[in-house]
Design a protein around this motif. Structure first.
Motif, PDB file in Angstrom:
ATOM      1  N   GLU A 175      52.060  75.216   1.264  1.00  0.00           N
ATOM      2  CA  GLU A 175      51.915  75.455   2.706  1.00  0.00           C
ATOM      3  C   GLU A 175      52.436  74.273   3.520  1.00  0.00           C
ATOM      4  O   GLU A 175      53.078  74.457   4.558  1.00  0.00           O
ATOM      5  N   SER A 217      55.531  74.444   6.141  1.00  0.00           N
ATOM      6  CA  SER A 217      55.487  74.013   7.547  1.00  0.00           C
ATOM      7  C   SER A 217      56.617  73.019   7.835  1.00  0.00           C
ATOM      8  O   SER A 217      57.157  72.987   8.930  1.00  0.00           O
ATOM      9  N   THR A 248      49.155  70.484   7.751  1.00  0.00           N
ATOM     10  CA  THR A 248      50.422  71.111   8.147  1.00  0.00           C
ATOM     11  C   THR A 248      50.924  70.529   9.475  1.00  0.00           C
ATOM     12  O   THR A 248      50.154  69.926  10.228  1.00  0.00           O
ATOM     13  N   VAL A 249      52.202  70.730   9.706  1.00  0.00           N
ATOM     14  CA  VAL A 249      52.794  70.289  10.981  1.00  0.00           C
ATOM     15  C   VAL A 249      53.312  71.514  11.727  1.00  0.00           C
ATOM     16  O   VAL A 249      53.772  72.466  11.111  1.00  0.00           O
ATOM     17  N   TYR A 250      53.231  71.487  13.048  1.00  0.00           N
ATOM     18  CA  TYR A 250      53.707  72.604  13.868  1.00  0.00           C
ATOM     19  C   TYR A 250      55.232  72.496  14.051  1.00  0.00           C
ATOM     20  O   TYR A 250      55.795  71.404  13.966  1.00  0.00           O
ATOM     21  N   GLU A 257      48.193  69.754  12.336  1.00  0.00           N
ATOM     22  CA  GLU A 257      46.861  70.320  12.096  1.00  0.00           C
ATOM     23  C   GLU A 257      46.217  69.563  10.939  1.00  0.00           C
ATOM     24  O   GLU A 257      46.849  69.357   9.903  1.00  0.00           O
TER      25      GLU A 257
END
Lengths: 331, 277
Positions: A27, A31, A112-114, A234
Protein backbone atom coordinates in the motif's frame (compact mmCIF):
# COMPACT_ATOMS: atom_id res chain seq x y z
CA UNK A 1 26.58 19.81 -1.87
CA UNK A 2 26.61 16.10 -2.73
CA UNK A 3 27.97 15.14 -6.12
CA UNK A 4 25.99 12.78 -8.33
CA UNK A 5 22.57 13.93 -7.24
CA UNK A 6 19.96 13.73 -9.97
CA UNK A 7 18.41 17.16 -10.34
CA UNK A 8 14.66 17.32 -9.70
CA UNK A 9 14.44 13.64 -8.81
CA UNK A 10 12.53 12.81 -5.64
CA UNK A 11 13.98 9.91 -3.65
CA UNK A 12 11.91 8.27 -0.95
CA UNK A 13 13.54 6.00 1.61
CA UNK A 14 11.12 3.34 2.84
CA UNK A 15 12.25 1.32 5.82
CA UNK A 16 10.88 -2.17 6.21
CA UNK A 17 11.58 -4.72 8.88
CA UNK A 18 8.66 -7.13 9.12
CA UNK A 19 8.32 -9.72 6.32
CA UNK A 20 4.80 -10.52 7.59
CA UNK A 21 3.65 -7.06 6.57
CA UNK A 22 4.32 -7.08 2.84
CA UNK A 23 0.71 -6.08 2.18
CA UNK A 24 1.24 -2.84 4.12
CA UNK A 25 4.43 -2.14 2.19
CA UNK A 26 2.42 -2.79 -0.96
CA UNK A 27 0.00 0.00 0.00
CA UNK A 28 2.85 2.39 0.83
CA UNK A 29 4.43 1.69 -2.57
CA UNK A 30 1.08 2.06 -4.32
CA UNK A 31 0.66 5.50 -2.76
CA UNK A 32 4.16 6.44 -3.98
CA UNK A 33 3.39 5.27 -7.50
CA UNK A 34 0.30 7.50 -7.55
CA UNK A 35 2.22 10.72 -6.95
CA UNK A 36 1.64 13.67 -9.23
CA UNK A 37 5.36 14.41 -9.07
CA UNK A 38 7.81 12.57 -11.29
CA UNK A 39 10.44 11.17 -11.37
CA UNK A 40 10.29 9.32 -8.08
CA UNK A 41 12.92 6.91 -6.88
CA UNK A 42 11.96 4.44 -4.18
CA UNK A 43 14.68 2.98 -1.97
CA UNK A 44 13.34 0.19 0.22
CA UNK A 45 15.72 -0.68 3.02
CA UNK A 46 15.05 -4.03 4.62
CA UNK A 47 16.32 -5.13 7.99
CA UNK A 48 18.09 -8.51 7.66
CA UNK A 49 16.32 -9.34 4.43
CA UNK A 50 16.99 -12.71 2.81
CA UNK A 51 17.21 -13.01 -1.01
CA UNK A 52 13.65 -14.32 -1.34
CA UNK A 53 12.28 -11.34 0.61
CA UNK A 54 14.31 -8.92 -1.50
CA UNK A 55 12.96 -10.57 -4.63
CA UNK A 56 9.41 -10.37 -3.30
CA UNK A 57 9.82 -6.63 -2.66
CA UNK A 58 11.32 -6.08 -6.10
CA UNK A 59 8.32 -7.85 -7.61
CA UNK A 60 6.01 -5.70 -5.52
CA UNK A 61 7.67 -2.55 -6.88
CA UNK A 62 7.34 -3.83 -10.44
CA UNK A 63 3.57 -4.24 -9.88
CA UNK A 64 3.07 -0.54 -9.12
CA UNK A 65 2.10 1.88 -11.90
CA UNK A 66 5.20 4.05 -11.59
CA UNK A 67 5.97 6.35 -14.47
CA UNK A 68 7.88 4.38 -17.08
CA UNK A 69 11.60 5.15 -16.95
CA UNK A 70 14.46 4.09 -19.13
CA UNK A 71 16.69 2.99 -16.28
CA UNK A 72 15.90 1.06 -13.13
CA UNK A 73 15.40 3.80 -10.59
CA UNK A 74 14.20 1.88 -7.60
CA UNK A 75 16.46 0.04 -5.20
CA UNK A 76 15.94 -2.62 -2.57
CA UNK A 77 18.71 -3.00 -0.01
CA UNK A 78 19.18 -5.40 2.82
CA UNK A 79 20.99 -4.18 5.91
CA UNK A 80 22.36 -6.52 8.53
CA UNK A 81 21.40 -5.41 12.00
CA UNK A 82 22.17 -7.51 15.11
CA UNK A 83 18.90 -8.98 16.44
CA UNK A 84 19.45 -7.29 19.79
CA UNK A 85 19.60 -3.88 18.13
CA UNK A 86 16.81 -1.73 16.75
CA UNK A 87 18.02 -0.75 13.31
CA UNK A 88 15.61 2.00 12.36
CA UNK A 89 18.28 4.73 12.14
CA UNK A 90 20.76 2.41 10.42
CA UNK A 91 18.16 1.56 7.79
CA UNK A 92 17.48 5.22 7.13
CA UNK A 93 21.18 6.04 6.83
CA UNK A 94 21.76 3.23 4.33
CA UNK A 95 18.75 4.41 2.37
CA UNK A 96 20.02 7.99 2.31
CA UNK A 97 23.37 6.74 1.07
CA UNK A 98 21.73 4.79 -1.77
CA UNK A 99 19.25 7.51 -2.77
CA UNK A 100 20.49 9.90 -5.42
CA UNK A 101 17.63 12.34 -5.94
CA UNK A 102 17.96 16.06 -5.29
CA UNK A 103 14.91 15.84 -3.06
CA UNK A 104 14.68 13.40 -0.23
CA UNK A 105 11.76 12.10 1.81
CA UNK A 106 11.07 9.21 4.15
CA UNK A 107 8.19 6.81 4.56
CA UNK A 108 7.49 3.99 6.96
CA UNK A 109 6.09 0.91 5.25
CA UNK A 110 2.81 1.14 7.17
CA UNK A 111 1.94 4.74 6.27
CA UNK A 112 0.86 6.38 3.04
CA UNK A 113 1.34 9.63 1.17
CA UNK A 114 -1.37 11.56 -0.69
CA UNK A 115 -1.00 12.15 -4.44
CA UNK A 116 -0.13 15.85 -4.20
CA UNK A 117 2.44 15.39 -1.46
CA UNK A 118 5.76 15.72 -3.23
CA UNK A 119 4.65 18.09 -5.99
CA UNK A 120 3.31 20.47 -3.35
CA UNK A 121 6.32 20.33 -1.03
CA UNK A 122 8.87 20.57 -3.83
CA UNK A 123 7.07 23.58 -5.25
CA UNK A 124 7.27 25.14 -1.75
CA UNK A 125 11.03 24.51 -1.65
CA UNK A 126 11.39 26.14 -5.06
CA UNK A 127 9.23 29.12 -4.12
CA UNK A 128 10.61 29.85 -0.68
CA UNK A 129 14.21 28.85 -1.30
CA UNK A 130 14.22 27.02 2.06
CA UNK A 131 15.82 23.57 2.06
CA UNK A 132 13.01 21.86 4.00
CA UNK A 133 9.26 22.03 3.33
CA UNK A 134 6.75 20.55 5.72
CA UNK A 135 3.20 19.45 4.93
CA UNK A 136 0.24 18.47 7.05
CA UNK A 137 -0.57 15.01 8.31
CA UNK A 138 -3.75 13.11 9.15
CA UNK A 139 -4.04 10.29 11.62
CA UNK A 140 -6.11 7.28 10.64
CA UNK A 141 -7.27 5.03 13.46
CA UNK A 142 -7.59 1.49 12.19
CA UNK A 143 -8.65 -1.78 13.72
CA UNK A 144 -8.17 -5.28 12.48
CA UNK A 145 -11.53 -6.85 11.67
CA UNK A 146 -12.75 -10.00 9.97
CA UNK A 147 -15.68 -9.96 7.58
CA UNK A 148 -18.38 -12.65 7.42
CA UNK A 149 -16.37 -14.59 4.84
CA UNK A 150 -13.38 -14.77 7.18
CA UNK A 151 -11.16 -12.22 5.44
CA UNK A 152 -9.18 -9.96 7.75
CA UNK A 153 -8.48 -6.36 6.90
CA UNK A 154 -7.87 -3.00 8.56
CA UNK A 155 -11.06 -1.02 9.03
CA UNK A 156 -10.53 2.73 9.29
CA UNK A 157 -12.67 3.85 12.16
CA UNK A 158 -11.91 7.55 12.04
CA UNK A 159 -9.45 10.15 10.86
CA UNK A 160 -8.38 13.46 12.24
CA UNK A 161 -5.71 16.05 11.52
CA UNK A 162 -2.42 15.48 13.32
CA UNK A 163 -2.46 19.14 14.37
CA UNK A 164 -5.64 21.04 15.07
CA UNK A 165 -6.32 24.13 12.92
CA UNK A 166 -5.37 26.36 15.85
CA UNK A 167 -2.08 24.58 16.36
CA UNK A 168 -1.22 24.79 12.66
CA UNK A 169 -1.57 28.57 12.69
CA UNK A 170 0.88 29.07 15.50
CA UNK A 171 3.59 26.62 14.55
CA UNK A 172 7.06 27.77 13.60
CA UNK A 173 10.46 26.18 13.46
CA UNK A 174 11.06 27.27 17.03
CA UNK A 175 8.19 25.10 18.31
CA UNK A 176 10.29 22.11 17.35
CA UNK A 177 12.53 22.84 20.32
CA UNK A 178 9.61 22.19 22.62
CA UNK A 179 8.44 18.97 21.05
CA UNK A 180 8.25 17.22 17.72
CA UNK A 181 5.17 17.96 15.67
CA UNK A 182 6.52 16.84 12.30
CA UNK A 183 6.02 13.16 11.39
CA UNK A 184 8.93 11.66 9.49
CA UNK A 185 7.02 11.28 6.22
CA UNK A 186 5.58 14.79 6.12
CA UNK A 187 8.61 16.74 4.90
CA UNK A 188 10.93 16.94 1.92
CA UNK A 189 14.58 17.96 2.02
CA UNK A 190 16.53 19.61 -0.76
CA UNK A 191 19.89 17.85 -0.55
CA UNK A 192 21.56 20.47 -2.70
CA UNK A 193 21.02 23.04 0.04
CA UNK A 194 21.92 20.92 3.04
CA UNK A 195 25.34 19.91 4.25
CA UNK A 196 25.57 16.15 3.39
CA UNK A 197 27.11 15.35 6.78
CA UNK A 198 23.92 16.66 8.39
CA UNK A 199 21.65 14.21 6.58
CA UNK A 200 22.24 11.35 8.95
CA UNK A 201 20.22 9.78 11.74
CA UNK A 202 21.80 8.93 15.07
CA UNK A 203 22.33 5.11 15.05
CA UNK A 204 22.24 5.06 18.84
CA UNK A 205 18.62 6.10 18.84
CA UNK A 206 15.72 3.78 18.22
CA UNK A 207 13.12 6.33 19.38
CA UNK A 208 13.08 10.05 18.65
CA UNK A 209 15.69 9.49 15.90
CA UNK A 210 13.56 11.63 13.60
CA UNK A 211 13.21 14.34 16.26
CA UNK A 212 16.95 14.50 16.82
CA UNK A 213 17.49 14.80 13.08
CA UNK A 214 14.93 17.60 12.82
CA UNK A 215 16.41 19.46 15.80
CA UNK A 216 19.81 19.48 14.15
CA UNK A 217 18.33 20.64 10.87
CA UNK A 218 16.24 23.32 12.59
CA UNK A 219 19.34 24.64 14.31
CA UNK A 220 20.89 25.53 10.97
CA UNK A 221 18.26 25.73 8.26
CA UNK A 222 14.96 27.39 7.57
CA UNK A 223 11.74 25.36 7.30
CA UNK A 224 8.82 26.17 5.07
CA UNK A 225 5.54 25.66 6.92
CA UNK A 226 3.22 27.23 4.33
CA UNK A 227 1.49 23.90 3.63
CA UNK A 228 1.27 22.70 7.21
CA UNK A 229 -2.53 22.91 7.06
CA UNK A 230 -2.70 20.83 3.86
CA UNK A 231 -2.80 17.10 4.54
CA UNK A 232 -0.13 15.44 2.43
CA UNK A 233 0.45 12.23 4.35
CA UNK A 234 -1.44 9.77 6.52
CA UNK A 235 -0.14 8.31 9.73
CA UNK A 236 -1.92 5.08 10.61
CA UNK A 237 -2.47 3.90 14.15
CA UNK A 238 -3.64 0.31 14.46
CA UNK A 239 -5.19 -1.48 17.37
CA UNK A 240 -3.20 -4.68 16.91
CA UNK A 241 0.14 -3.20 17.96
CA UNK A 242 1.61 -3.49 14.48
CA UNK A 243 2.76 0.12 14.31
CA UNK A 244 6.42 0.66 13.55
CA UNK A 245 6.76 2.92 16.58
CA UNK A 246 6.54 0.99 19.83
CA UNK A 247 3.78 2.48 21.94
CA UNK A 248 3.43 -0.01 24.80
CA UNK A 249 4.59 2.33 27.51
CA UNK A 250 3.63 -0.19 30.19
CA UNK A 251 6.39 -2.49 29.02
CA UNK A 252 9.46 -1.63 31.19
CA UNK A 253 11.92 -2.29 28.34
CA UNK A 254 10.05 0.00 25.96
CA UNK A 255 9.69 2.60 28.70
CA UNK A 256 13.42 2.45 29.37
CA UNK A 257 14.14 2.89 25.67
CA UNK A 258 11.98 6.00 25.48
CA UNK A 259 13.55 7.43 28.62
CA UNK A 260 17.08 6.89 27.32
CA UNK A 261 16.17 8.49 24.03
CA UNK A 262 14.63 11.42 25.88
CA UNK A 263 17.91 11.89 27.78
CA UNK A 264 19.88 12.06 24.54
CA UNK A 265 17.42 14.61 23.19
CA UNK A 266 17.66 16.70 26.37
CA UNK A 267 21.43 16.53 26.19
CA UNK A 268 21.36 17.69 22.61
CA UNK A 269 19.05 20.55 23.50
CA UNK A 270 21.40 21.65 26.26
CA UNK A 271 24.31 22.33 23.91
CA UNK A 272 22.73 22.83 20.50
CA UNK A 273 23.48 26.22 19.02
CA UNK A 274 20.52 27.57 17.14
CA UNK A 275 20.56 30.15 14.42
CA UNK A 276 17.50 32.31 14.53
CA UNK A 277 16.72 35.57 12.87
CA UNK A 278 16.40 38.63 15.04
CA UNK A 279 12.77 38.87 13.98
CA UNK A 280 12.02 35.34 15.22
CA UNK A 281 13.77 36.05 18.47
CA UNK A 282 11.91 39.29 19.03
CA UNK A 283 8.62 37.58 18.23
CA UNK A 284 9.42 34.88 20.72
CA UNK A 285 10.32 37.34 23.44
CA UNK A 286 7.22 39.38 22.68
CA UNK A 287 4.99 36.33 23.04
CA UNK A 288 6.63 35.46 26.32
CA UNK A 289 6.18 38.99 27.54
CA UNK A 290 2.51 38.90 26.54
CA UNK A 291 2.01 35.68 28.45
CA UNK A 292 3.53 37.25 31.54
CA UNK A 293 1.37 40.32 31.14
CA UNK A 294 -1.72 38.19 30.93
CA UNK A 295 -0.76 36.82 34.30
CA UNK A 296 -1.12 33.28 33.08
CA UNK A 297 1.49 31.93 35.46
CA UNK A 298 -0.29 33.44 38.41
CA UNK A 299 -3.74 32.32 37.28
CA UNK A 300 -2.68 28.77 36.61
CA UNK A 301 -1.15 28.38 40.02
CA UNK A 302 -4.32 29.63 41.64
CA UNK A 303 -6.88 28.03 39.37
CA UNK A 304 -8.90 25.00 40.31
CA UNK A 305 -8.28 23.31 36.95
CA UNK A 306 -5.21 21.52 38.19
CA UNK A 307 -4.96 19.03 35.39
CA UNK A 308 -5.24 21.54 32.60
CA UNK A 309 -3.29 24.17 34.46
CA UNK A 310 -0.48 21.82 35.31
CA UNK A 311 -0.08 20.72 31.72
CA UNK A 312 -0.08 24.28 30.49
CA UNK A 313 2.33 25.25 33.23
CA UNK A 314 4.72 22.49 32.23
CA UNK A 315 4.59 23.60 28.62
CA UNK A 316 5.31 27.15 29.59
CA UNK A 317 8.13 25.98 31.82
CA UNK A 318 9.67 24.15 28.89
CA UNK A 319 9.19 27.32 26.94
CA UNK A 320 11.18 29.22 29.56
CA UNK A 321 13.91 26.60 29.60
CA UNK A 322 14.01 26.77 25.86
CA UNK A 323 14.55 30.53 25.97
CA UNK A 324 17.27 30.52 28.55
CA UNK A 325 19.12 27.30 27.90
CA UNK A 326 18.79 26.27 24.29
CA UNK A 327 19.48 29.69 22.91
CA UNK A 328 22.81 31.38 22.73
CA UNK A 329 22.18 34.88 21.60
CA UNK A 330 24.65 34.80 18.74
CA UNK A 331 22.50 36.60 16.23
CA UNK B 1 -15.23 -14.87 -16.24
CA UNK B 2 -15.38 -12.20 -18.91
CA UNK B 3 -15.12 -8.60 -17.68
CA UNK B 4 -15.23 -5.22 -19.36
CA UNK B 5 -13.74 -2.05 -17.94
CA UNK B 6 -15.37 1.16 -19.15
CA UNK B 7 -13.74 4.58 -19.14
CA UNK B 8 -15.05 8.00 -20.13
CA UNK B 9 -12.28 10.50 -20.75
CA UNK B 10 -12.70 14.25 -20.76
CA UNK B 11 -9.67 16.46 -21.36
CA UNK B 12 -7.50 14.14 -19.27
CA UNK B 13 -3.77 14.70 -19.20
CA UNK B 14 -1.57 12.24 -21.01
CA UNK B 15 0.31 11.29 -17.80
CA UNK B 16 -2.97 10.41 -16.11
CA UNK B 17 -4.04 8.18 -18.96
CA UNK B 18 -0.60 6.55 -19.19
CA UNK B 19 -0.74 5.75 -15.48
CA UNK B 20 -4.29 4.43 -15.72
CA UNK B 21 -3.36 2.15 -18.63
CA UNK B 22 -0.22 0.88 -16.94
CA UNK B 23 -2.13 0.05 -13.77
CA UNK B 24 -4.87 -1.61 -15.82
CA UNK B 25 -2.33 -3.76 -17.67
CA UNK B 26 -0.69 -4.85 -14.41
CA UNK B 27 -4.07 -5.68 -12.83
CA UNK B 28 -5.06 -7.73 -15.87
CA UNK B 29 -1.75 -9.62 -15.88
CA UNK B 30 -2.32 -10.50 -12.25
CA UNK B 31 -5.66 -12.19 -12.98
CA UNK B 32 -5.90 -15.98 -13.39
CA UNK B 33 -5.69 -17.03 -17.08
CA UNK B 34 -9.30 -18.22 -17.34
CA UNK B 35 -10.56 -14.66 -16.86
CA UNK B 36 -10.49 -12.06 -19.60
CA UNK B 37 -10.87 -8.29 -19.55
CA UNK B 38 -11.80 -5.86 -22.32
CA UNK B 39 -11.22 -2.13 -22.13
CA UNK B 40 -13.84 0.13 -23.74
CA UNK B 41 -13.63 3.91 -23.75
CA UNK B 42 -15.28 7.05 -25.07
CA UNK B 43 -13.81 10.52 -25.20
CA UNK B 44 -16.34 13.16 -24.17
CA UNK B 45 -13.89 16.00 -24.83
CA UNK B 46 -14.11 18.68 -27.45
CA UNK B 47 -13.50 17.22 -30.95
CA UNK B 48 -10.71 19.74 -31.51
CA UNK B 49 -9.04 18.83 -28.24
CA UNK B 50 -9.37 15.05 -28.06
CA UNK B 51 -7.64 12.94 -25.42
CA UNK B 52 -4.71 10.76 -26.35
CA UNK B 53 -6.21 7.45 -27.48
CA UNK B 54 -5.88 4.69 -24.89
CA UNK B 55 -4.89 2.34 -27.72
CA UNK B 56 -1.51 4.06 -27.59
CA UNK B 57 -0.83 2.02 -24.44
CA UNK B 58 -3.36 -0.79 -24.81
CA UNK B 59 -3.75 -1.74 -28.48
CA UNK B 60 -6.80 -3.96 -27.78
CA UNK B 61 -8.76 -1.07 -26.21
CA UNK B 62 -12.11 -0.58 -27.96
CA UNK B 63 -12.95 3.04 -28.70
CA UNK B 64 -16.58 4.01 -29.25
CA UNK B 65 -17.19 7.09 -31.41
CA UNK B 66 -17.45 10.28 -29.42
CA UNK B 67 -20.73 12.20 -29.32
CA UNK B 68 -19.11 15.21 -27.72
CA UNK B 69 -19.74 16.28 -24.17
CA UNK B 70 -23.05 14.49 -23.69
CA UNK B 71 -22.38 13.80 -20.02
CA UNK B 72 -20.60 11.06 -18.14
CA UNK B 73 -23.73 8.99 -17.52
CA UNK B 74 -24.87 8.81 -21.11
CA UNK B 75 -21.42 7.73 -22.26
CA UNK B 76 -20.90 5.14 -19.56
CA UNK B 77 -24.33 3.71 -20.44
CA UNK B 78 -23.27 3.38 -24.07
CA UNK B 79 -20.15 1.55 -22.96
CA UNK B 80 -22.16 -0.68 -20.64
CA UNK B 81 -24.60 -1.53 -23.42
CA UNK B 82 -21.70 -2.40 -25.70
CA UNK B 83 -20.15 -4.58 -22.99
CA UNK B 84 -23.24 -6.50 -21.92
CA UNK B 85 -25.18 -6.67 -25.15
CA UNK B 86 -22.47 -6.92 -27.83
CA UNK B 87 -19.49 -8.43 -26.01
CA UNK B 88 -21.62 -10.50 -23.65
CA UNK B 89 -19.51 -9.87 -20.57
CA UNK B 90 -20.41 -11.29 -17.15
CA UNK B 91 -19.70 -8.07 -15.30
CA UNK B 92 -18.79 -4.47 -15.98
CA UNK B 93 -16.35 -2.24 -14.11
CA UNK B 94 -16.67 1.52 -14.47
CA UNK B 95 -13.45 3.34 -13.69
CA UNK B 96 -12.44 6.99 -13.58
CA UNK B 97 -9.50 7.69 -15.90
CA UNK B 98 -7.82 9.95 -13.33
CA UNK B 99 -7.37 6.96 -11.02
CA UNK B 100 -5.45 3.70 -11.13
CA UNK B 101 -6.16 0.07 -10.31
CA UNK B 102 -4.16 -1.65 -7.64
CA UNK B 103 -2.62 -4.81 -9.04
CA UNK B 104 -5.05 -7.00 -7.05
CA UNK B 105 -8.24 -4.99 -7.59
CA UNK B 106 -9.77 -6.90 -10.49
CA UNK B 107 -8.84 -10.25 -8.95
CA UNK B 108 -10.34 -9.26 -5.61
CA UNK B 109 -13.47 -7.90 -7.30
CA UNK B 110 -14.02 -11.31 -8.89
CA UNK B 111 -13.40 -13.05 -5.58
CA UNK B 112 -15.99 -10.85 -3.84
CA UNK B 113 -18.39 -11.31 -6.75
CA UNK B 114 -18.16 -15.09 -6.43
CA UNK B 115 -18.97 -14.76 -2.71
CA UNK B 116 -21.80 -12.25 -3.29
CA UNK B 117 -23.00 -12.80 -6.88
CA UNK B 118 -25.93 -10.36 -6.68
CA UNK B 119 -24.10 -7.49 -4.99
CA UNK B 120 -23.12 -4.16 -6.47
CA UNK B 121 -19.45 -3.84 -5.50
CA UNK B 122 -17.40 -0.75 -4.91
CA UNK B 123 -13.61 -0.51 -4.77
CA UNK B 124 -12.07 1.25 -1.79
CA UNK B 125 -10.65 4.58 -2.87
CA UNK B 126 -7.01 5.03 -1.99
CA UNK B 127 -5.09 6.55 -0.25
CA UNK B 128 -8.04 8.60 1.00
CA UNK B 129 -11.01 6.28 1.22
CA UNK B 130 -14.55 7.59 1.08
CA UNK B 131 -15.66 8.50 4.62
CA UNK B 132 -19.17 7.05 4.27
CA UNK B 133 -20.05 4.25 6.65
CA UNK B 134 -19.93 0.57 5.85
CA UNK B 135 -20.48 -2.48 7.97
CA UNK B 136 -17.08 -4.04 8.79
CA UNK B 137 -18.57 -7.55 8.88
CA UNK B 138 -21.13 -7.63 6.07
CA UNK B 139 -19.30 -4.91 4.05
CA UNK B 140 -22.68 -3.36 3.23
CA UNK B 141 -22.74 0.34 2.54
CA UNK B 142 -25.64 2.78 1.89
CA UNK B 143 -24.42 3.63 -1.59
CA UNK B 144 -21.38 3.03 -3.75
CA UNK B 145 -19.25 5.55 -5.54
CA UNK B 146 -19.01 5.32 -9.31
CA UNK B 147 -15.28 6.00 -9.19
CA UNK B 148 -14.66 2.27 -9.51
CA UNK B 149 -17.79 0.17 -9.54
CA UNK B 150 -18.37 -3.51 -10.32
CA UNK B 151 -21.79 -4.20 -11.86
CA UNK B 152 -22.71 -7.86 -12.40
CA UNK B 153 -24.81 -8.80 -15.43
CA UNK B 154 -27.74 -9.85 -13.25
CA UNK B 155 -27.95 -6.35 -11.77
CA UNK B 156 -27.78 -4.71 -15.16
CA UNK B 157 -30.58 -6.94 -16.42
CA UNK B 158 -32.73 -6.28 -13.35
CA UNK B 159 -31.99 -2.66 -12.50
CA UNK B 160 -31.16 -1.39 -15.96
CA UNK B 161 -28.48 1.18 -16.86
CA UNK B 162 -27.62 4.34 -14.94
CA UNK B 163 -30.17 7.12 -15.18
CA UNK B 164 -28.80 9.41 -17.87
CA UNK B 165 -30.90 12.34 -16.68
CA UNK B 166 -27.89 12.85 -14.42
CA UNK B 167 -25.30 14.60 -16.56
CA UNK B 168 -22.64 13.65 -14.05
CA UNK B 169 -22.50 13.11 -10.24
CA UNK B 170 -25.02 11.26 -8.07
CA UNK B 171 -25.93 8.79 -10.80
CA UNK B 172 -24.05 6.31 -8.63
CA UNK B 173 -26.11 7.22 -5.55
CA UNK B 174 -29.31 6.75 -7.53
CA UNK B 175 -28.13 3.44 -9.01
CA UNK B 176 -27.13 2.16 -5.55
CA UNK B 177 -30.50 3.13 -4.09
CA UNK B 178 -32.32 1.43 -6.96
CA UNK B 179 -30.18 -1.66 -6.36
CA UNK B 180 -31.02 -1.69 -2.67
CA UNK B 181 -34.67 -0.88 -3.33
CA UNK B 182 -34.84 -4.04 -5.43
CA UNK B 183 -33.41 -6.05 -2.54
CA UNK B 184 -29.84 -6.46 -3.78
CA UNK B 185 -26.91 -5.64 -1.51
CA UNK B 186 -24.40 -2.86 -2.10
CA UNK B 187 -20.96 -3.69 -0.73
CA UNK B 188 -17.56 -2.13 -0.38
CA UNK B 189 -14.55 -4.35 -1.08
CA UNK B 190 -11.85 -3.27 1.38
CA UNK B 191 -9.11 -5.17 -0.44
CA UNK B 192 -9.95 -3.89 -3.92
CA UNK B 193 -8.12 -0.58 -4.00
CA UNK B 194 -8.55 2.13 -6.57
CA UNK B 195 -6.14 5.06 -6.40
CA UNK B 196 -7.99 8.32 -6.76
CA UNK B 197 -6.94 11.82 -5.76
CA UNK B 198 -9.67 13.31 -3.60
CA UNK B 199 -7.81 15.18 -0.87
CA UNK B 200 -6.73 18.71 -1.88
CA UNK B 201 -8.60 18.43 -5.18
CA UNK B 202 -9.53 21.78 -6.62
CA UNK B 203 -13.26 22.14 -7.26
CA UNK B 204 -14.40 24.38 -10.08
CA UNK B 205 -17.65 26.28 -10.39
CA UNK B 206 -18.95 24.04 -13.21
CA UNK B 207 -18.66 20.93 -11.08
CA UNK B 208 -20.43 22.68 -8.18
CA UNK B 209 -23.28 23.59 -10.55
CA UNK B 210 -23.45 20.01 -11.72
CA UNK B 211 -23.62 18.79 -8.12
CA UNK B 212 -26.65 20.97 -7.41
CA UNK B 213 -28.34 20.11 -10.70
CA UNK B 214 -27.93 16.42 -9.94
CA UNK B 215 -29.09 16.96 -6.37
CA UNK B 216 -32.22 18.72 -7.66
CA UNK B 217 -33.03 15.84 -9.97
CA UNK B 218 -32.24 13.20 -7.33
CA UNK B 219 -34.56 14.92 -4.83
CA UNK B 220 -37.32 15.15 -7.42
CA UNK B 221 -36.88 11.56 -8.61
CA UNK B 222 -37.12 10.07 -5.13
CA UNK B 223 -39.87 12.45 -4.04
CA UNK B 224 -37.88 14.25 -1.37
CA UNK B 225 -39.40 17.71 -1.59
CA UNK B 226 -37.15 19.41 0.93
CA UNK B 227 -33.94 18.28 -0.72
CA UNK B 228 -35.30 19.15 -4.16
CA UNK B 229 -36.33 22.62 -3.04
CA UNK B 230 -33.06 23.24 -1.26
CA UNK B 231 -31.03 22.31 -4.38
CA UNK B 232 -33.28 24.37 -6.65
CA UNK B 233 -33.22 27.35 -4.34
CA UNK B 234 -29.41 27.24 -4.21
CA UNK B 235 -29.21 27.11 -8.00
CA UNK B 236 -31.58 30.06 -8.33
CA UNK B 237 -30.21 32.24 -5.56
CA UNK B 238 -26.51 31.50 -5.54
CA UNK B 239 -25.55 29.83 -8.79
CA UNK B 240 -26.99 32.30 -11.29
CA UNK B 241 -29.78 30.10 -12.68
CA UNK B 242 -33.26 31.37 -13.55
CA UNK B 243 -36.52 29.40 -13.85
CA UNK B 244 -36.00 29.44 -17.62
CA UNK B 245 -32.40 28.19 -17.57
CA UNK B 246 -33.02 25.34 -15.13
CA UNK B 247 -33.16 22.02 -16.97
CA UNK B 248 -36.63 20.69 -17.49
CA UNK B 249 -37.59 17.72 -15.39
CA UNK B 250 -39.11 14.61 -17.01
CA UNK B 251 -42.89 14.60 -17.26
CA UNK B 252 -43.36 11.45 -15.26
CA UNK B 253 -41.72 10.68 -11.97
CA UNK B 254 -40.66 7.07 -11.39
CA UNK B 255 -42.78 5.48 -8.71
CA UNK B 256 -41.15 4.04 -5.64
CA UNK B 257 -43.08 2.52 -2.78
CA UNK B 258 -42.58 3.93 0.72
CA UNK B 259 -40.67 0.74 1.54
CA UNK B 260 -38.30 1.30 -1.37
CA UNK B 261 -37.83 4.92 -0.39
CA UNK B 262 -36.53 3.79 2.97
CA UNK B 263 -33.13 3.08 1.36
CA UNK B 264 -32.58 6.79 0.71
CA UNK B 265 -30.86 9.23 3.01
CA UNK B 266 -31.14 12.91 2.18
CA UNK B 267 -30.43 14.30 5.60
CA UNK B 268 -26.67 14.54 5.22
CA UNK B 269 -26.49 16.92 2.23
CA UNK B 270 -24.03 15.40 -0.27
CA UNK B 271 -22.91 12.54 1.99
CA UNK B 272 -26.17 10.59 1.60
CA UNK B 273 -25.51 8.70 4.81
CA UNK B 274 -23.54 8.71 8.01
CA UNK B 275 -19.82 9.46 7.77
CA UNK B 276 -17.02 7.87 9.72
CA UNK B 277 -15.12 11.16 9.84
Amino acid sequence: MVKGLVTDQMSVVVRFHDPQRLNQLDEALFSLSFQNYTPIQVVVVVQNGNPSLIQAIEELISKQPFQVSTEPLHKVLSVEVPPSQDGRSILLNQGIHAANGQYLGFLDYDDTVYPVSYSLLISRIKNSGFPIAVGGCRIAFQRLVTDLKGNSYYFTKSKRPYLSPGEVLNKSKLDLFLNNFIPIHSYVLDRKQIDPTMIKFNPELSCFEDYEFLLKCAAQYEFDFAELATPVVEYRIRNDGSNTIPTEHNNPLVKQKWENAQKIIDQLKSHLLVRVTAQELSQLLKERHQLREMGIFHNIQKSGFFKLGRRLYQTLRKFRIFIFRSFRYND
Amino acid sequence: MHLAVGVVTYHNEIQELARFCKAFEIAVQKMPPHHSVALIWIDNGHPQKPCTPLSQWIPQAVCLPSEGNVGYTRSINRIMRQAFEKLGVDAFVSANPDGAFHHLTLENFIRHHLSHPTALLEAKQFPEEHPKVFDPQTLETPWSSGCCLFIPKLLYKTIGPLDDQFFMYMEDVDFSWRTRAMGFPVKLCPDALYAHAVVNRSVNEVSIHQHYLSARYLGWKWGHRRFFRWAEKTLLKKKGFTRQTLPELPKQRPSFSWKQKRVTCFGKVFSFGERRW
